[in-house]
Every structure is written in structure tokens, then in C-alpha cells.
Design a protein around this motif. Sequence first.
Motif, PDB file in Angstrom:
ATOM      1  N   LEU A  17      -8.231  -4.320   7.088  1.00 26.02           N
ATOM      2  CA  LEU A  17      -8.796  -3.773   5.856  1.00 26.02           C
ATOM      3  C   LEU A  17      -8.726  -2.244   5.854  1.00 26.02           C
ATOM      4  O   LEU A  17      -8.298  -1.624   4.865  1.00 26.02           O
ATOM      5  N   LEU A  18      -9.109  -1.634   6.976  1.00 25.97           N
ATOM      6  CA  LEU A  18      -9.114  -0.172   7.071  1.00 25.97           C
ATOM      7  C   LEU A  18      -7.702   0.399   7.021  1.00 25.97           C
ATOM      8  O   LEU A  18      -7.480   1.457   6.420  1.00 25.97           O
ATOM      9  N   VAL A  19      -6.756  -0.294   7.640  1.00 27.43           N
ATOM     10  CA  VAL A  19      -5.356   0.162   7.592  1.00 27.43           C
ATOM     11  C   VAL A  19      -4.853   0.184   6.158  1.00 27.43           C
ATOM     12  O   VAL A  19      -4.182   1.129   5.731  1.00 27.43           O
ATOM     13  N   ARG A  20      -5.197  -0.830   5.392  1.00 28.07           N
ATOM     14  CA  ARG A  20      -4.798  -0.876   3.983  1.00 28.07           C
ATOM     15  C   ARG A  20      -5.459   0.258   3.189  1.00 28.07           C
ATOM     16  O   ARG A  20      -4.812   0.869   2.327  1.00 28.07           O
ATOM     17  N   CYS A  21      -6.711   0.511   3.476  1.00 29.19           N
ATOM     18  CA  CYS A  21      -7.405   1.615   2.795  1.00 29.19           C
ATOM     19  C   CYS A  21      -6.754   2.953   3.132  1.00 29.19           C
ATOM     20  O   CYS A  21      -6.594   3.815   2.253  1.00 29.19           O
ATOM     21  N   TYR A  22      -6.382   3.118   4.394  1.00 27.46           N
ATOM     22  CA  TYR A  22      -5.743   4.381   4.797  1.00 27.46           C
ATOM     23  C   TYR A  22      -4.438   4.592   4.046  1.00 27.46           C
ATOM     24  O   TYR A  22      -4.192   5.672   3.484  1.00 27.46           O
ATOM     25  N   TRP A  23      -3.566   3.560   4.032  1.00 30.88           N
ATOM     26  CA  TRP A  23      -2.263   3.751   3.398  1.00 30.88           C
ATOM     27  C   TRP A  23      -2.381   3.878   1.890  1.00 30.88           C
ATOM     28  O   TRP A  23      -1.576   4.578   1.250  1.00 30.88           O
ATOM     29  N   PHE A  24      -3.375   3.243   1.294  1.00 34.28           N
ATOM     30  CA  PHE A  24      -3.583   3.452  -0.139  1.00 34.28           C
ATOM     31  C   PHE A  24      -4.007   4.898  -0.401  1.00 34.28           C
ATOM     32  O   PHE A  24      -3.603   5.492  -1.410  1.00 34.28           O
ATOM     33  N   SER A  25      -4.808   5.465   0.494  1.00 32.33           N
ATOM     34  CA  SER A  25      -5.244   6.862   0.330  1.00 32.33           C
ATOM     35  C   SER A  25      -4.071   7.833   0.420  1.00 32.33           C
ATOM     36  O   SER A  25      -4.153   8.962  -0.074  1.00 32.33           O
ATOM     37  N   GLN A  26      -2.963   7.410   1.044  1.00 33.66           N
ATOM     38  CA  GLN A  26      -1.780   8.256   1.166  1.00 33.66           C
ATOM     39  C   GLN A  26      -0.838   8.121  -0.025  1.00 33.66           C
ATOM     40  O   GLN A  26       0.152   8.850  -0.132  1.00 33.66           O
ATOM     41  N   LYS A  27      -1.148   7.219  -0.918  1.00 31.99           N
ATOM     42  CA  LYS A  27      -0.252   6.927  -2.045  1.00 31.99           C
ATOM     43  C   LYS A  27      -0.179   8.128  -2.985  1.00 31.99           C
ATOM     44  O   LYS A  27      -1.192   8.599  -3.486  1.00 31.99           O
ATOM     45  N   GLN A  28       1.053   8.596  -3.235  1.00 31.48           N
ATOM     46  CA  GLN A  28       1.239   9.782  -4.072  1.00 31.48           C
ATOM     47  C   GLN A  28       2.032   9.503  -5.344  1.00 31.48           C
ATOM     48  O   GLN A  28       2.205  10.385  -6.176  1.00 31.48           O
ATOM     49  N   GLY A  29       2.519   8.298  -5.491  1.00 29.16           N
ATOM     50  CA  GLY A  29       3.288   7.951  -6.683  1.00 29.16           C
ATOM     51  C   GLY A  29       3.243   6.460  -6.908  1.00 29.16           C
ATOM     52  O   GLY A  29       2.608   5.716  -6.146  1.00 29.16           O
ATOM     53  N   PHE A  30       3.931   6.009  -7.950  1.00 26.29           N
ATOM     54  CA  PHE A  30       3.854   4.603  -8.341  1.00 26.29           C
ATOM     55  C   PHE A  30       5.224   4.090  -8.754  1.00 26.29           C
ATOM     56  O   PHE A  30       6.009   4.793  -9.374  1.00 26.29           O
ATOM     57  N   HIS A  31       5.472   2.856  -8.403  1.00 30.89           N
ATOM     58  CA  HIS A  31       6.688   2.165  -8.831  1.00 30.89           C
ATOM     59  C   HIS A  31       6.583   1.869 -10.321  1.00 30.89           C
ATOM     60  O   HIS A  31       5.484   1.678 -10.852  1.00 30.89           O
ATOM     61  N   THR A  32       7.724   1.804 -10.989  1.00 34.39           N
ATOM     62  CA  THR A  32       7.728   1.488 -12.422  1.00 34.39           C
ATOM     63  C   THR A  32       6.950   0.210 -12.713  1.00 34.39           C
ATOM     64  O   THR A  32       6.193   0.134 -13.687  1.00 34.39           O
ATOM     65  N   ASP A  33       7.124  -0.793 -11.881  1.00 28.65           N
ATOM     66  CA  ASP A  33       6.459  -2.080 -12.116  1.00 28.65           C
ATOM     67  C   ASP A  33       4.941  -1.959 -12.035  1.00 28.65           C
ATOM     68  O   ASP A  33       4.224  -2.724 -12.680  1.00 28.65           O
ATOM     69  N   GLU A  34       4.447  -1.018 -11.239  1.00 28.03           N
ATOM     70  CA  GLU A  34       3.004  -0.809 -11.176  1.00 28.03           C
ATOM     71  C   GLU A  34       2.475  -0.233 -12.491  1.00 28.03           C
ATOM     72  O   GLU A  34       1.393  -0.600 -12.949  1.00 28.03           O
ATOM     73  N   ILE A  35       3.254   0.671 -13.082  1.00 27.46           N
ATOM     74  CA  ILE A  35       2.865   1.207 -14.397  1.00 27.46           C
ATOM     75  C   ILE A  35       2.906   0.081 -15.430  1.00 27.46           C
ATOM     76  O   ILE A  35       2.037  -0.027 -16.294  1.00 27.46           O
ATOM     77  N   PHE A  36       3.918  -0.788 -15.324  1.00 27.98           N
ATOM     78  CA  PHE A  36       4.005  -1.935 -16.230  1.00 27.98           C
ATOM     79  C   PHE A  36       2.761  -2.821 -16.127  1.00 27.98           C
ATOM     80  O   PHE A  36       2.330  -3.412 -17.122  1.00 27.98           O
ATOM     81  N   THR A  37       2.207  -2.941 -14.939  1.00 29.01           N
ATOM     82  CA  THR A  37       1.005  -3.766 -14.772  1.00 29.01           C
ATOM     83  C   THR A  37      -0.114  -3.288 -15.690  1.00 29.01           C
ATOM     84  O   THR A  37      -0.790  -4.089 -16.335  1.00 29.01           O
ATOM     85  N   VAL A  38      -0.291  -1.975 -15.766  1.00 29.25           N
ATOM     86  CA  VAL A  38      -1.335  -1.419 -16.636  1.00 29.25           C
ATOM     87  C   VAL A  38      -0.977  -1.631 -18.094  1.00 29.25           C
ATOM     88  O   VAL A  38      -1.789  -2.104 -18.894  1.00 29.25           O
ATOM     89  N   VAL A  39       0.260  -1.285 -18.453  1.00 26.96           N
ATOM     90  CA  VAL A  39       0.694  -1.369 -19.848  1.00 26.96           C
ATOM     91  C   VAL A  39       0.609  -2.801 -20.367  1.00 26.96           C
ATOM     92  O   VAL A  39       0.068  -3.066 -21.448  1.00 26.96           O
ATOM     93  N   ILE A  40       1.136  -3.753 -19.580  1.00 20.07           N
ATOM     94  CA  ILE A  40       1.168  -5.154 -20.021  1.00 20.07           C
ATOM     95  C   ILE A  40      -0.230  -5.755 -20.033  1.00 20.07           C
ATOM     96  O   ILE A  40      -0.592  -6.493 -20.961  1.00 20.07           O
ATOM     97  N   SER A  41      -1.036  -5.447 -19.026  1.00 20.50           N
ATOM     98  CA  SER A  41      -2.386  -6.026 -18.973  1.00 20.50           C
ATOM     99  C   SER A  41      -3.246  -5.573 -20.143  1.00 20.50           C
ATOM    100  O   SER A  41      -4.161  -6.278 -20.565  1.00 20.50           O
ATOM    101  N   LYS A  42      -2.925  -4.381 -20.694  1.00 20.03           N
ATOM    102  CA  LYS A  42      -3.677  -3.869 -21.841  1.00 20.03           C
ATOM    103  C   LYS A  42      -3.028  -4.201 -23.175  1.00 20.03           C
ATOM    104  O   LYS A  42      -3.520  -3.785 -24.225  1.00 20.03           O
ATOM    105  N   ASN A  43      -1.907  -4.918 -23.140  1.00 19.29           N
ATOM    106  CA  ASN A  43      -1.151  -5.213 -24.359  1.00 19.29           C
ATOM    107  C   ASN A  43      -0.793  -3.929 -25.093  1.00 19.29           C
ATOM    108  O   ASN A  43      -0.896  -3.821 -26.311  1.00 19.29           O
TER     109      ASN A  43
END
Length: 502
Positions: A17-43
Motif C-alpha cells: 500500500l505504501l509503495v503505491r502511495c509513494y509512486w503516486f506521489s511521484q506522478k507528474q503527468g497523465f496518459h491520454t486514457d486517464e484524461i478520458f476517464t474523467v471526460v467520459i465519466s462526466k459525460n
Amino acid sequence: MTKKTIILTILVFILALLVRCYWFSQKQGFHTDEIFTVVISKNNEYGFTKYFDTEKTYTGKEIKEIVFGLNDNSPKEILNSLKSLRFHNNGDTPNTPLYYSLFRISQIGLNSFDIKNIYQRGFYLNLILFSLSFFFMFKLINLLNFDKKYIPFILAFCYLNTGTISMSIFARYYALQEMAFVFLSYVFVYIYKTEKINTVQNFSKIISSGTITILSGYYGIIYSAILGLILLIKKRSGWFLICSFIIAIGLTFLIYPNYLDFIYAPRVGISDNSLLSNITNNLNLALFASYQILLNYLFYSIITIISILTLIFNKKLLKDNILWILIGINLFCYILFLLFAPQKVLRYTEPLFPILSLILPAIILETKKLKTVLISLICIIITISFTLPTKFESYDSMLNPPRIAISRGNIENIFVNTTCEPIKTTNSPIIITETNGWNILNIIPYLRDEQRIKIDYTEEPSIYKGNFILLATEKSLILPSTAKIEKEFSCQRFKGYVIENK
């Protein structure tokens, strides 16, 4: 199971769990599909099927608000989004709506269109899914013929590899599908080994695991169909199993009536004529990719060598028929999923990783003299792999060229190796030019709120006087003779130019 084993299992879970939290804290950008997740989920059609106004100059804040803040996150608006997802998945026919629905629910009460806040909620959802996956894997391992005192080691190998970590910080349905596959595998082994099948408890297990797996993504159909077929062949209670499967399928269509829309969706293997007409090349590509992925994200080169040498000199495997049936199914699906995947990349196969991981303990734990040494060595290797990995993005993010496998793990989806700094640091206006429309989503995470943004969908955009940044995806881009390129850079799918136009 001893108290020591339980404590060590809990410690492995906390570490994962902590390893996942650490690597998420290092995230500096997003894949196109991740942006699509927000756009599509909100219609929200902007960036998906609806283009921005080319006559208007936006600010970075306005674009973010349009894409991420079109609808608020009140219970009423979220309910409307869920209704829309249920009937047509907001136009995303190659995927199923369950993860989008869960992602949308995770945003309830969030009064912000800030990207980090949105994805932090999505990461919390993925942590819940990971926790459920870990729990069902723990229950599955207990049903198999492993020595119970080694369960913490097995779980560490299942969930501290860089493949599962990379998908836990990726805002797409793969974390859900990983959990679903493990859940269904647990139910499969439980039903396979139990003497009395016709119980209400078994009925509910089959229905819930089957429905979730089918709704987790379209590869879930294949996975659940194979496991279900084997149960029908091996067990006598055929009508009980058939009725359970029918109800699971019925629930799937009740939750998502247009489930079969994927058959006619673009990029899906069943409707891809180029894949079907060139099956040999695709198979060769899938086999090569499968080798790369396993060595970069799960077994790594050194662990693979250790496993092969152990098998050669020891000549023993764990005796458990159902374990090898399960591993065989997952290996078959691993190649099949890559064969039909639009890109031969990690995320299409990662949901199979926890079960595929069982190959290693099935070999290592049957040794006698060197068992402790081998386990210690493998623990050191996986620790190095997730603490000092290569930060390498998926090929389809347009950040990395293909290459051969490496000796230690890769971590994906943090985007620390992007070169978008000129966008994040400039006060100059930005012109974005491209013809697809959706590519613009790649740039949004890097835009400053106060920046002026002009969007143009032609190859010869109208440009500013003075200093500005031009972002383009078209190789045939035409610039006026007065424009001087001061600097070139790449930002995901875009080529960037720092320009002075006299």
C-alpha cells in the motif's frame, strides 16, 4: 495458520500500500486514457467528440474547467452521469462503464476541477480495488497446496512487482479487472474443490464474481467463459452452474443494456480486419511483447534465470492440479489478450499478473536445501525493482521507442521523463494545432491557469506576434518566414516550438 504468518501478511499488505502511495506521489503527468476517464465519466464531450472554439482565446484555467469541471460533483449530477453511462457508456463503446461509474462516484462532494485532486480521488478508488484483490488472493492461496508459512512471500511477489504497482496508479479499469480476475479465480478454485456445490453461498459467489468480471472489461468475457467451461466439465452439478452463469449474464445486461456494442467498436479485435487478415504477424508481435512485458514488469531477468536453474536442478513442481490449470488458463489468456490488444503494452495483460506470479513459488518452494537462500535473494531483487526502477512509459504514450527487456523493473504512469517544462514555466501564449481533437487532452495537465491558449485544427495556424509556444502533431506544419524557432522540445504526443515571430 500461525500468528506470525498473519502478522507478516499484514506487513506485506501495508508495504504494498505504501509503495503505491509513494509512486503516486511521484506522478507528474497523465496518459491520454486517464484524461478520458474523467471526460467520459462526466459525460463531457470536450476533448472526446466535441472540439474547442477556434475563434476564442482561452486561459489554462478555462480549459481545465471545461474539461474537468463541466458538471459539478453533487449527488444529483453524479446520478445523472451514472444513468448516462449505463445506457451508452457516454460513447466509449470499446470499454464497459463499471470503472467509469466507480470513478464518478469517487468524485462526490469534490468542489474542484484541479487535476491532482481529481486523480487523487481516483487513486483512492484504485487502492480500495487493490485491497480487495489482495484479500481475494490471500483466500485463493489458502485454498492451494502451498505451505501456509510462505503466504507472505507469495503475496509479496504477487503485489510488489512493478507491473501491478504501475496499474494501481493508472486511472483506468485495469485495477478493477485485476481484482475481478483474482476474485473469480478464488471462486473457481473454491467451487472446483468443494464437495457440496448447490448452496446459496456458492450461488451468490458465482453470480457476483461472474458479473463483476464480465463488467470489468471485455476480456472478462473470455476469462469467465473459460473458467466456467472447466467447472461444467469437471463438476456434476451442471444445471446449478448453468443457472448461475445465466443469472450473472442477465445481471450484466441489466446493469449495462448495451453491453454488446463493443462488437462494432473501432480498435476492437473482433471487428479489426487488419488483425484477422494478418494473424501470423500479430501472433509473432504478441509473443515478442509477452516476453518483454514479463521481464520488465513481473519476473525480471535475474528471477527468470533463478527459476529456470531451480527447475533444472531440482526437477520438482508443486503438486496441485487446480493450480496448474489456473496458471495454464492465465498463460493462454496472456497471449490471447496481447494478440487482440490494439497496442502490445502492459495494461492489457496486467490483470493476469497476480495469478501468473504463482509460477515462481510453485517452483521455488519445492526446493529443499536452498529454499531460504532463494527466497531471500528474490525478495532483495523485487525490493530493488520497486525502489530503483527504470521510469519508462508505455509505447503508446509517444514517450519511448521500443527496446529490449532490462534486468530490473519498469515503473509506468508517473511521466517523470516528459519534457514539457517549457509549457509549465512560460508566461508566453500557447497555440495548439492538431486535427484529431482529443490529442489536446495530453497537454492540459501542464497548462498554467493564467496562460493564454489558442486552439487551431489546421496545418497552417494563425500565429501571434512576439514570443509564443507552438504545439503541433502534424509533420506538415507550415510556419511563416518571419517565425524564428528558438527551441524545440517534445511533450507526449506533441512537438513543441518556442518561437519568436517578428
